[in-house]
Design a protein around this motif. Structure first.
Motif, PDB file in Angstrom:
ATOM      1  N   UNK A 158       0.821  -1.218   0.000  1.00  0.00           N
ATOM      2  CA  UNK A 158       0.000   0.000   0.000  1.00  0.00           C
ATOM      3  C   UNK A 158       0.854   1.267   0.000  1.00  0.00           C
ATOM      4  N   UNK A 159       2.003   1.214  -0.593  1.00  0.00           N
ATOM      5  CA  UNK A 159       2.933   2.332  -0.568  1.00  0.00           C
ATOM      6  C   UNK A 159       2.341   3.641  -1.068  1.00  0.00           C
ATOM      7  N   UNK A 160       2.572   4.693  -0.321  1.00  0.00           N
ATOM      8  CA  UNK A 160       2.050   6.017  -0.680  1.00  0.00           C
ATOM      9  C   UNK A 160       2.593   6.498  -2.019  1.00  0.00           C
ATOM     10  N   UNK A 161       3.862   6.208  -2.292  1.00  0.00           N
ATOM     11  CA  UNK A 161       4.442   6.638  -3.565  1.00  0.00           C
ATOM     12  C   UNK A 161       3.799   5.906  -4.741  1.00  0.00           C
ATOM     13  N   UNK A 162       3.466   4.646  -4.540  1.00  0.00           N
ATOM     14  CA  UNK A 162       2.773   3.895  -5.590  1.00  0.00           C
ATOM     15  C   UNK A 162       1.427   4.549  -5.888  1.00  0.00           C
ATOM     16  N   UNK A 163       0.731   4.944  -4.830  1.00  0.00           N
ATOM     17  CA  UNK A 163      -0.573   5.590  -5.008  1.00  0.00           C
ATOM     18  C   UNK A 163      -0.417   6.952  -5.698  1.00  0.00           C
ATOM     19  N   UNK A 164       0.641   7.635  -5.417  1.00  0.00           N
ATOM     20  CA  UNK A 164       0.879   8.930  -6.078  1.00  0.00           C
ATOM     21  C   UNK A 164       1.139   8.731  -7.561  1.00  0.00           C
ATOM     22  N   UNK A 165       1.881   7.713  -7.899  1.00  0.00           N
ATOM     23  CA  UNK A 165       2.098   7.422  -9.316  1.00  0.00           C
ATOM     24  C   UNK A 165       0.780   7.042  -9.985  1.00  0.00           C
ATOM     25  N   UNK A 166      -0.018   6.225  -9.328  1.00  0.00           N
ATOM     26  CA  UNK A 166      -1.330   5.865  -9.887  1.00  0.00           C
ATOM     27  C   UNK A 166      -2.189   7.116 -10.069  1.00  0.00           C
ATOM     28  N   UNK A 167      -2.162   7.997  -9.083  1.00  0.00           N
ATOM     29  CA  UNK A 167      -2.929   9.231  -9.157  1.00  0.00           C
ATOM     30  C   UNK A 167      -2.505  10.113 -10.316  1.00  0.00           C
ATOM     31  N   UNK A 168      -1.279   9.956 -10.762  1.00  0.00           N
ATOM     32  CA  UNK A 168      -0.768  10.726 -11.897  1.00  0.00           C
ATOM     33  C   UNK A 168      -0.983   9.995 -13.218  1.00  0.00           C
ATOM     34  N   UNK A 169      -1.700   8.880 -13.167  1.00  0.00           N
ATOM     35  CA  UNK A 169      -2.032   8.169 -14.399  1.00  0.00           C
ATOM     36  C   UNK A 169      -1.134   7.014 -14.767  1.00  0.00           C
ATOM     37  N   UNK A 170      -0.196   6.687 -13.904  1.00  0.00           N
ATOM     38  CA  UNK A 170       0.703   5.564 -14.189  1.00  0.00           C
ATOM     39  C   UNK A 170       0.037   4.236 -13.838  1.00  0.00           C
ATOM     40  N   UNK A 171       0.454   3.193 -14.514  1.00  0.00           N
ATOM     41  CA  UNK A 171       0.071   1.832 -14.171  1.00  0.00           C
ATOM     42  C   UNK A 171       1.287   1.186 -13.517  1.00  0.00           C
ATOM     43  N   UNK A 172       1.071   0.535 -12.389  1.00  0.00           N
ATOM     44  CA  UNK A 172       2.152  -0.135 -11.676  1.00  0.00           C
ATOM     45  C   UNK A 172       2.191  -1.590 -12.124  1.00  0.00           C
ATOM     46  N   UNK A 173       3.319  -1.995 -12.677  1.00  0.00           N
ATOM     47  CA  UNK A 173       3.521  -3.360 -13.139  1.00  0.00           C
ATOM     48  C   UNK A 173       4.681  -3.942 -12.344  1.00  0.00           C
ATOM     49  N   UNK A 174       4.517  -5.155 -11.859  1.00  0.00           N
ATOM     50  CA  UNK A 174       5.569  -5.802 -11.082  1.00  0.00           C
ATOM     51  C   UNK A 174       5.783  -7.215 -11.581  1.00  0.00           C
ATOM     52  N   UNK A 175       7.032  -7.621 -11.576  1.00  0.00           N
ATOM     53  CA  UNK A 175       7.395  -8.986 -11.944  1.00  0.00           C
ATOM     54  C   UNK A 175       7.783  -9.720 -10.669  1.00  0.00           C
ATOM     55  N   UNK A 176       7.269 -10.913 -10.506  1.00  0.00           N
ATOM     56  CA  UNK A 176       7.572 -11.703  -9.311  1.00  0.00           C
ATOM     57  C   UNK A 176       9.073 -11.925  -9.184  1.00  0.00           C
ATOM     58  N   UNK A 177       9.629 -11.563  -8.021  1.00  0.00           N
ATOM     59  CA  UNK A 177      11.050 -11.837  -7.814  1.00  0.00           C
ATOM     60  C   UNK A 177      11.291 -13.266  -7.329  1.00  0.00           C
ATOM     61  N   UNK A 178      10.202 -13.977  -7.022  1.00  0.00           N
ATOM     62  CA  UNK A 178      10.342 -15.335  -6.510  1.00  0.00           C
ATOM     63  C   UNK A 178      10.443 -15.394  -4.999  1.00  0.00           C
ATOM     64  N   UNK A 179      10.384 -14.262  -4.341  1.00  0.00           N
ATOM     65  CA  UNK A 179      10.443 -14.197  -2.883  1.00  0.00           C
ATOM     66  C   UNK A 179       9.169 -13.544  -2.391  1.00  0.00           C
ATOM     67  N   UNK A 180       8.274 -14.351  -1.818  1.00  0.00           N
ATOM     68  CA  UNK A 180       6.931 -13.909  -1.471  1.00  0.00           C
ATOM     69  C   UNK A 180       6.893 -12.655  -0.609  1.00  0.00           C
ATOM     70  N   UNK A 181       7.832 -12.508   0.304  1.00  0.00           N
ATOM     71  CA  UNK A 181       7.774 -11.400   1.259  1.00  0.00           C
ATOM     72  C   UNK A 181       8.053 -10.035   0.631  1.00  0.00           C
ATOM     73  N   UNK A 182       8.555 -10.003  -0.589  1.00  0.00           N
ATOM     74  CA  UNK A 182       8.814  -8.720  -1.246  1.00  0.00           C
ATOM     75  C   UNK A 182       8.066  -8.580  -2.573  1.00  0.00           C
TER      76      UNK A 182
END
Length: 181
Positions: free
Chosen positions: A105-129
């Protein structure tokens, strides 16, 4: 302050009109100057990034020694002590820091979304991150931490270690190749 948040969203919206933003975290990878001192040639990496229009933060330094702590701080734009004081992160029963929600729920992620960005993530293979809260989460299908833990404790793991000792390395290599293709 709310005014600072509004200003940041406005700036991000203007940047969004011009560029995509990529964050490639080479976890456990030393800075180029450190690798140069060790005799490791980083020029192909630098040239490859530059050829693709990417900038390498050559003197970047992390404030924390563990990836989960770095991501919690980075995705919220604040130090862990401040995040704990605000109730964004909690202490676990064993005294460790629970970073899962701060990452998701990172605030910076939400700020990027609010500016119209799409957040894409690739699994690093380590569940905790893993950034499972991304707008688009890509799992390329290689073994993850959970599967490797199972291998550590079972007959199949013993057989794999005996007959295919490169399995963990091949899985990590395949994950990198699959995500960069």
């Amino acid at each position: 302050t709310p005014a600072e948040v509004d200003l940041l969203v406005e700036v991000l919206a203007k940047i969004r009109e011009r560029t995509d933003v990529y964050l490639i975290l080479l976890d456990g990878h030393a800075r180029p100057d450190v690798l140069d001192e060790l005799g490791v040639d980083t020029e192909p990496l630098r040239a490859g990034l530059a050829a693709n229009g990417l900038t390498l933060a050559t003197h970047a330094q992390g404030s924390y020694g563990f990836t989960a702590l770095v991501l919690a701080s980075m995705f919220n734009g604040d130090h862990l002590d401040d995040l704990e004081a605000e109730g964004v992160i909690d202490r676990a029963a064993n005294g460790g820091i629970d970073t899962w929600h701060a990452i998701q729920r990172g605030r910076m992620l939400e700020r990027f979304r609010g500016a119209g960005y799409q957040v894409v993530s690739v699994s690093p293979g380590f569940d905790h991150v893993e950034l499972r809260s991304a707008d688009r989460f890509i799992n390329t299908g290689q073994l993850g931490l959970f599967e490797f833990k199972l291998l550590d404790r079972g007959l199949f793991g013993a057989l794999a270690e005996r007959f295919y000792p490169e399995l963990p390395f091949d899985e990590l290599r395949n994950r990198v190749l699959a995500t960069s293709a």
